[in-house]
Design a protein around this motif. Structure first.
Motif, mmCIF file in Angstrom:
data_model
loop_
_atom_site.group_PDB
_atom_site.id
_atom_site.type_symbol
_atom_site.label_atom_id
_atom_site.label_comp_id
_atom_site.label_asym_id
_atom_site.label_seq_id
_atom_site.Cartn_x
_atom_site.Cartn_y
_atom_site.Cartn_z
ATOM 1 N N ALA A 113 16.344 7.251 -21.217
ATOM 2 C CA ALA A 113 16.378 5.799 -21.026
ATOM 3 C C ALA A 113 16.962 5.506 -19.650
ATOM 4 O O ALA A 113 18.092 5.901 -19.351
ATOM 5 N N TRP A 114 16.195 4.830 -18.821
ATOM 6 C CA TRP A 114 16.660 4.449 -17.490
ATOM 7 C C TRP A 114 15.869 3.240 -17.007
ATOM 8 O O TRP A 114 14.853 2.883 -17.600
ATOM 9 N N TYR A 115 16.361 2.626 -15.940
ATOM 10 C CA TYR A 115 15.633 1.463 -15.421
ATOM 11 C C TYR A 115 15.698 1.422 -13.899
ATOM 12 O O TYR A 115 16.513 2.094 -13.266
ATOM 13 N N VAL A 116 14.800 0.614 -13.326
ATOM 14 C CA VAL A 116 14.821 0.309 -11.902
ATOM 15 C C VAL A 116 14.723 -1.204 -11.742
ATOM 16 O O VAL A 116 14.336 -1.921 -12.666
ATOM 17 N N HIS A 117 15.057 -1.661 -10.541
ATOM 18 C CA HIS A 117 15.160 -3.104 -10.299
ATOM 19 C C HIS A 117 14.661 -3.423 -8.895
ATOM 20 O O HIS A 117 15.024 -2.737 -7.938
ATOM 21 N N PRO A 118 13.831 -4.446 -8.740
ATOM 22 C CA PRO A 118 13.373 -4.829 -7.401
ATOM 23 C C PRO A 118 14.378 -5.743 -6.709
ATOM 24 O O PRO A 118 14.678 -6.830 -7.198
ATOM 25 N N THR A 119 14.902 -5.307 -5.581
ATOM 26 C CA THR A 119 15.835 -6.147 -4.830
ATOM 27 C C THR A 119 15.145 -7.409 -4.346
ATOM 28 O O THR A 119 15.695 -8.504 -4.400
ATOM 29 N N THR A 120 13.931 -7.245 -3.822
ATOM 30 C CA THR A 120 13.098 -8.370 -3.424
ATOM 31 C C THR A 120 11.750 -8.252 -4.129
ATOM 32 O O THR A 120 11.404 -7.185 -4.650
ATOM 33 N N LYS A 121 11.019 -9.336 -4.155
ATOM 34 C CA LYS A 121 9.718 -9.348 -4.842
ATOM 35 C C LYS A 121 8.637 -9.860 -3.903
ATOM 36 O O LYS A 121 8.083 -10.950 -4.098
ATOM 37 N N PRO A 122 8.296 -9.108 -2.870
ATOM 38 C CA PRO A 122 7.223 -9.527 -1.964
ATOM 39 C C PRO A 122 5.875 -9.459 -2.668
ATOM 40 O O PRO A 122 5.743 -8.903 -3.770
ATOM 41 N N ALA A 123 4.861 -9.980 -1.994
ATOM 42 C CA ALA A 123 3.516 -10.035 -2.592
ATOM 43 C C ALA A 123 3.004 -8.650 -2.958
ATOM 44 O O ALA A 123 2.348 -8.481 -3.997
ATOM 45 N N ASP A 124 3.300 -7.635 -2.127
ATOM 46 C CA ASP A 124 2.779 -6.307 -2.441
ATOM 47 C C ASP A 124 3.466 -5.694 -3.655
ATOM 48 O O ASP A 124 2.884 -4.861 -4.346
ATOM 49 N N PHE A 125 4.708 -6.112 -3.952
ATOM 50 C CA PHE A 125 5.348 -5.670 -5.197
ATOM 51 C C PHE A 125 4.625 -6.257 -6.400
ATOM 52 O O PHE A 125 4.339 -5.555 -7.385
ATOM 53 N N ILE A 126 4.329 -7.546 -6.334
ATOM 54 C CA ILE A 126 3.628 -8.206 -7.444
ATOM 55 C C ILE A 126 2.258 -7.568 -7.651
ATOM 56 O O ILE A 126 1.830 -7.332 -8.790
ATOM 57 N N GLN A 127 1.563 -7.259 -6.564
ATOM 58 C CA GLN A 127 0.236 -6.632 -6.666
ATOM 59 C C GLN A 127 0.314 -5.230 -7.249
ATOM 60 O O GLN A 127 -0.595 -4.794 -7.956
ATOM 61 N N LEU A 128 1.400 -4.533 -6.959
ATOM 62 C CA LEU A 128 1.548 -3.155 -7.421
ATOM 63 C C LEU A 128 2.038 -3.060 -8.856
ATOM 64 O O LEU A 128 1.870 -2.022 -9.515
#
Length: 376
Positions: free
Chosen positions: A318-333
Motif C-alpha cells: 500500500a503506497w501513494y503518490v501526489h501531484p504537486t501541480t496539475k498542469p494540462a499534461d498531467f490531466i492528459q496522462l
C-alpha cells in the motif's frame, strides 16, 4: 476492525481530475468502511502575505467552479457514491465551533497563509462519528494490492500503542533494490520531490517509522485520541497567535491603497527594486509572521509537545503518490497513469518520492506502450 469513516476532502481546484480519482478511492476502500463522507470546501482563500485572493480566485470564476463541483457531487450522491456530503461555504455556521474547539476561537480564517485548506481539515476530523477516520485528499493516487491488510494492521497498531495518533501507508513507491530496504526514512529527505523534509524526524521501529509529522494527504486517525489534543494551539501560544491575527488584520487594512500595496501581489525581492518596494517586501516576508499556520504545522507542534506520533508503515502492498501541480499534461496522462498505479508500477525515479515526477512517468508509460505494441 472498529468502525471506520472514509473521508475525502474536495475543493473547486479538484474539478479537472476528481471524476477519475475520487470514485476510485471510494471503490477501493468502501468494503472496509462503514460510512463514506465528502467534505466540500466552497470557500475562496483569503488574501495573505503570500496570496492575492482577488487576483488568484476571481469571485465570478470561483463561483462558477463551485457550481460545477456541486453538480459533480449531486451526481455522485445519486449514484450512491457518498453516504454524506458536507458543503463548507463562507457563511457556514460550523466555523465558529471548529475555531473554538481546535483553534481557541482565535483563528477565524478558512485557509492558511499559503491559501491551502485549514477549516476543511478541522471539519474532516470533527464531523465523523466513528472511532477511526480514513482521510484522503482528492488528488491522492493510491496503490493497494488486492488482499492488502494495511488498514487492519493500522487499527491493530493504534489499539496497542497509546502514543500513536495516526497511521499512514507508505508515502511513495517502495524501492526495488534490496540494498535500500529497510530505508532510513519513508522517503528521500530534502529531495525536492520526496514530500519529506529532514526536519521531520523519524525513528525506525518494527514495521515502519515513527514521526511527529502527520501529512494531511492520507492517514488513518484515532478520533478519540485526537480529540484529547484539542485545542491545537497551546496555552502559552494563545497570546502570540492572537497578536499575529491582529497584526495581519491591521496589515490587510493598511494594504488597501497604501504604501504596503496588495499583500498577496508582490513578487520576491529583486536587485534594483525601489526603496519602497524593498520596504514592502521586508514587511511582508520578514516582519509579518506566517499566519494562519498550516494545520499540519499546528498538529506537528502539538504532537511534539505531547510526545505522540504518526506511524508510517513500511509494508509494500500500500503506497501513494501526489501531484504537486496539475498542469494540462498531467490531466492528459492521468487515464494512463492510474492503470499503471493500479498494477503497482512506477518508474524507478519515482521510488521514495511522493511527488509525481511527471517527466519520468511520461517516459515510462511511452516505453510501456511501445513494448505492448511490439508484442502484438
Amino acid at each position: 476492525m472498529s468502525a471506520i469513516t472514509l473521508q475525502i476532502n474536495l475543493c473547486p481546484g479538484d474539478i479537472a481530475y476528481a471524476e477519475l480519482t475520487v470514485p476510485r478511492l471510494v471503490k477501493m476502500y468502501r468494503p472496509f468502511c462503514t460510512h463514506i463522507l465528502a467534505i466540500v470546501d466552497c470557500c475562496p482563500p483569503q488574501t495573505t502575505q503570500f496570496v492575492n485572493a482577488i487576483k488568484k480566485f476571481a469571485p465570478d470564476e470561483f463561483a462558477q467552479r463551485v457550481s460545477v463541483l456541486e453538480k459533480i457531487l449531486i451526481g455522485w450522491q445519486q449514484e450512491g457514491l457518498f453516504d454524506q456530503v458536507v458543503y463548507l461555504k463562507p457563511d457556514s455556521n460550523i466555523f465558529a465551533g471548529l475555531s473554538k474547539r481546535y483553534l481557541r476561537g482565535i483563528v477565524q480564517e478558512t485557509h492558511d497563509a499559503f491559501g491551502h485548506a485549514l477549516m476543511s481539515y478541522m471539519a474532516a476530523l470533527d464531523i465523523p462519528k466513528t472511532k477511526y477516520i480514513l482521510h484522503f485528499d482528492a488528488d491522492i493516487l493510491m496503490y493497494t494490492q488486492p488482499g492488502s491488510t494495511w488498514l487492519e494492521e493500522a487499527c491493530d497498531r493504534l489499539e496497542k500503542d497509546s502514543t500513536l495518533v495516526a497511521v499512514s501507508p507508505r508515502i511513495s513507491p517502495p524501492p526495488t533494490h534490496p540494498d535500500l530496504d529497510p530505508e532510513i526514512a519513508p522517503a528521500l529527505p530534502n529531495h525536492p520531490e520526496s514530500g519529506w523534509l529532514s526536519t521531520w524526524k523519524t525513528h525506525s521501529v518494527e514495521g515502519g517509522w515513527l514521526s511527529d509529522w502527520i501529512s494531511n494527504r492520507c492517514f488513518l486517525v484515532d478520533k478519540e485520541r485526537l480529540q484529547k489534543l484539542q485545542p491545537l494551539i497551546a496555552d502559552d501560544e494563545k497570546l502570540s497567535v492572537r497578536f499575529y491575527a491582529q497584526l495581519h488584520q491591521l496589515a490587510r487594512r493598511l494594504a488597501k491603497g497604501s504604501w504596503l500595496g496588495n499583500l498577496g501581489d508582490l513578487p520576491q525581492l529583486q536587485p534594483g527594486d525601489s526603496f519602497s518596494r524593498r520596504l514592502r517586501n521586508i514587511v511582508k516576508y520578514r516582519l509579518l509572521p506566517i499566519y494562519p499556520q498550516p494545520p499540519e504545522v499546528m498538529l506537528h507542534a502539538k504532537l511534539r509537545r505531547e510526545g505522540l506520533h504518526c506511524l508510517y508503515l513500511s509494508r509494500k502492498d500500500a503506497w501513494y503518490v501526489h501531484p504537486t501541480t496539475k498542469p494540462a499534461d498531467f490531466i492528459q496522462l492521468l487515464p494512463q497513469l492510474i492503470p499503471a498505479i493500479d498494477r503497482g508500477e512506477a518508474p524507478k525515479e519515482q521510488q521514495r518520492c511522493s511527488e509525481i515526477r511527471l517527466h519520468f512517468w511520461k517516459e515510462y508509460l511511452q516505453t510501456q506502450n511501445l513494448d505492448a505494441s511490439a508484442n502484438k
